[in-house]
Scaffold this active site. Structure first.
Site, PDB file in Angstrom:
ATOM      1  N   PHE A 114      -0.360   2.637  -0.672  1.00  0.00           N
ATOM      2  CA  PHE A 114      -0.862   2.306   0.306  1.00  0.00           C
ATOM      3  C   PHE A 114      -0.894   3.675   1.329  1.00  0.00           C
ATOM      4  O   PHE A 114      -0.285   4.316   1.349  1.00  0.00           O
ATOM      5  CB  PHE A 114      -0.043   1.524   1.151  1.00  0.00           C
ATOM      6  CG  PHE A 114      -0.607   0.566   2.386  1.00  0.00           C
ATOM      7  CD1 PHE A 114      -1.503  -0.127   2.374  1.00  0.00           C
ATOM      8  CD2 PHE A 114      -0.121   1.045   3.679  1.00  0.00           C
ATOM      9  CE1 PHE A 114      -1.905  -0.999   3.618  1.00  0.00           C
ATOM     10  CE2 PHE A 114      -0.606   0.805   4.721  1.00  0.00           C
ATOM     11  CZ  PHE A 114      -1.486  -0.517   4.759  1.00  0.00           C
ATOM     12  N   ASP A 178       8.471   0.928  -1.689  1.00  0.00           N
ATOM     13  CA  ASP A 178       7.779   0.291  -0.573  1.00  0.00           C
ATOM     14  C   ASP A 178       7.627  -1.247  -0.912  1.00  0.00           C
ATOM     15  O   ASP A 178       6.931  -1.715  -2.052  1.00  0.00           O
ATOM     16  CB  ASP A 178       6.400   0.719  -0.294  1.00  0.00           C
ATOM     17  CG  ASP A 178       5.698   0.267   0.932  1.00  0.00           C
ATOM     18  OD1 ASP A 178       6.002  -1.003   1.241  1.00  0.00           O
ATOM     19  OD2 ASP A 178       4.949   0.931   1.663  1.00  0.00           O
ATOM     20  N   LYS A 204       4.497 -10.119   6.788  1.00  0.00           N
ATOM     21  CA  LYS A 204       3.692 -10.464   5.847  1.00  0.00           C
ATOM     22  C   LYS A 204       4.305 -11.827   5.387  1.00  0.00           C
ATOM     23  O   LYS A 204       4.348 -12.899   5.942  1.00  0.00           O
ATOM     24  CB  LYS A 204       3.593  -9.531   4.704  1.00  0.00           C
ATOM     25  CG  LYS A 204       2.658  -8.272   5.193  1.00  0.00           C
ATOM     26  CD  LYS A 204       2.499  -7.603   3.821  1.00  0.00           C
ATOM     27  CE  LYS A 204       2.049  -5.979   4.349  1.00  0.00           C
ATOM     28  NZ  LYS A 204       0.765  -6.158   4.671  1.00  0.00           N
TER      29      LYS A 204
HETATM   30  C1  LIG Z   1       2.433  -1.126   1.214  1.00  0.00           C
HETATM   31  C2  LIG Z   1       2.458  -1.271   2.669  1.00  0.00           C
HETATM   32  N1  LIG Z   1       3.079  -0.303   3.281  1.00  0.00           N
HETATM   33  C3  LIG Z   1       2.855  -0.136   4.778  1.00  0.00           C
HETATM   34  C4  LIG Z   1       2.260  -0.974   5.541  1.00  0.00           C
HETATM   35  C5  LIG Z   1       2.334  -0.932   6.951  1.00  0.00           C
HETATM   36  O1  LIG Z   1       2.977   0.150   7.520  1.00  0.00           O
HETATM   37  P1  LIG Z   1       3.247  -0.106   9.273  1.00  0.00           P
HETATM   38  O2  LIG Z   1       3.976  -1.544   9.476  1.00  0.00           O
HETATM   39  O3  LIG Z   1       3.992   0.964   9.379  1.00  0.00           O
HETATM   40  O4  LIG Z   1       1.991  -0.154   9.868  1.00  0.00           O
HETATM   41  C6  LIG Z   1       1.656  -1.983   4.702  1.00  0.00           C
HETATM   42  C7  LIG Z   1       0.733  -2.973   5.669  1.00  0.00           C
HETATM   43  O5  LIG Z   1      -0.046  -3.727   5.090  1.00  0.00           O
HETATM   44  C8  LIG Z   1       1.694  -2.004   3.465  1.00  0.00           C
HETATM   45  O6  LIG Z   1       0.827  -2.896   2.978  1.00  0.00           O
END
Ligand SMILES: Cc1ncc(COP(=O)(O)O)c(C=O)c1O
Length: 393
Positions: A114, A178, A204
């Protein structure tokens, strides 16, 4: 598979539905609103109005309390290993920086990870004078930190968290996961898998709402050795002594920074309680059944129209969303939203993502989604959609 023998069918009524004709298949981006989240948020606002600052005596430990709830219901972690705080991006920065401060060597992540993960690690690599290697492999050199997504945001591919973590440990590096697309969608066993560090979001599959606080996990055995780069007062030992110098709190609380967002935290709590009530094993099993049905129907109805599966075929290697690739994916996605009453999202260069959050998605919704997609593309109506890119896709 039918909805009649779905053990989670009743959970659908726990969510707010606006337009019943629209099929929402983007809960992998922003989950639906649970009724309890609406109720708890309203109650907190009332509490705030009545109690003002005196409320803090009850609110102040929420990052830890909600963290413990996430640990037990969602993450397979022990009490005192998880905090609900900040955003995923900020938590990733805090944990990656903490790891780099105590271990020399390069940083590894995959080129398809991501964007926020890649950008944060790119910045940290420059700041710490490390190499950032964008690869699925573990290159043969000294490694400090390997960051992977448990479920890939585009394809929905699910990594073997225990096997990868063991391989990372063999190389003497920290494993940072993550979990944004896996928390609340699939089983996660952080303790059993030996994971060092993890972050993830709650808007989500945990349904806590837009911009709700994220979570972070630091394995208990590592907590004393690691320090947050943000020396905020919420991570300070004996916070209200207001002492002259920063001294990190013992345990997970040292990874807090500033005043916790209480409104967001009660939403995370309510969202995670729903997952706890349903049980993550049942949720994950239904997710595999929903995505399997989608794959089977797409093979039959959409492959002849130029769609290709962009997700693993093996259900045990998938999260709860399915990506379908198509040369006109952007227009198919817009066409579905504007003309077919189906709300997926687009991820470049050529994927339409269909998310099937098990708590509120019916098998009938999967059938209707594929059916409406077939009708749209068969009729050619997607070609009439405005192809101009949008700010949010
Ligand atoms: C794998 C992943 N990491 C991080 C994020 C987003 O991070 P943040 O909430 O800091 O914008 C997302 C958002 O879709 C994601 O899919």
């Amino acid at each position: 598979v039918t909805d009649a023998d779905d053990p989670l069918a009743a959970f659908r009524d726990r969510f707010v539905f606006g337009d019943e004709d629209t099929i929402y298949v983007d809960g992998n981006s922003l989950g639906r609103l649970p009724r309890t989240v609406a109720e708890r948020s309203a109650a907190l606002v009332e509490d705030w109005g009545e109690r003002l600052v005196t409320g803090w005596s009850d609110w102040i430990e929420l990052p830890q309390a909600v963290g413990d709830l996430l640990a037990r219901a969602v993450l397979g972690a022990r009490p005192g290993e998880v905090l609900a705080c900040d955003s995923t991006t900020v938590n990733l920065y805090k944990l990656a920086d903490a790891a780099l401060a105590v271990r020399p060597g390069a940083i590894v992540t995959d080129a398809d990870n991501f964007p926020t993960d890649r950008y944060v690690l790119e910045g940290l690599a420059a700041r710490h004078g490390r190499e950032l290697l964008l690869t699925d492999e573990l290159p043969d050199r000294e490694l400090a930190l390997v960051c992977r997504s448990h479920v890939a945001y585009r394809s929905g591919g699910l990594e073997d968290i225990a096997a990868v973590t063991a391989a990372v440990h063999d190389r003497g590096a920290f494993a940072l996961w993550d979990l944004s697309h896996s928390a609340g969608a699939v089983e996660v066993e952080l303790e059993a898998a030996g994971v060092d560090l993890a972050v993830g979001c709650t808007y989500k599959y945990l349904n806590a709402g837009p911009g709700a606080p994220a979570f972070l996990y630091v394995r208990e055995e590592l907590q004393e050795r690691l320090r947050s780069p943000i020396q905020g007062w919420f991570g300070q030992r004996d916070q209200f002594a207001m002492g002259p110098r920063y001294e990190p709190e013992a345990g997970i609380a040292r990874f807090l920074a500033g005043t916790p967002p209480i409104l967001g935290l009660v939403a995370v709590q309510a969202g995670a309680e729903l997952v706890e009530e349903a049980g993550i094993a049942a949720i994950a099993a239904k997710g595999r059944a929903l995505t399997s049905l989608a794959v089977e129907l797409a093979d039959g109805q959409l492959a002849p129209l130029g769609f290709e599966l962009g997700s693993p075929r093996d259900a045990s290697r998938r999260g709860a969303h399915v990506a379908l690739r198509h040369p006109k994916a952007w227009q198919v996605c817009r066409g579905l939203i504007e003309r077919a009453g189906v709300v997926p999202d687009f991820r470049g260069p050529d994927s339409v993502r269909f998310g099937f959050p098990p708590l509120y998605t019916r098998f009938a919704d999967v059938r209707e989604t594929i059916e409406r997609t077939r009708r749209l593309v068969e009729s050619g109506a997607h070609r009439e959609v405005d192809p101009t890119p949008r700010r949010v896709t």
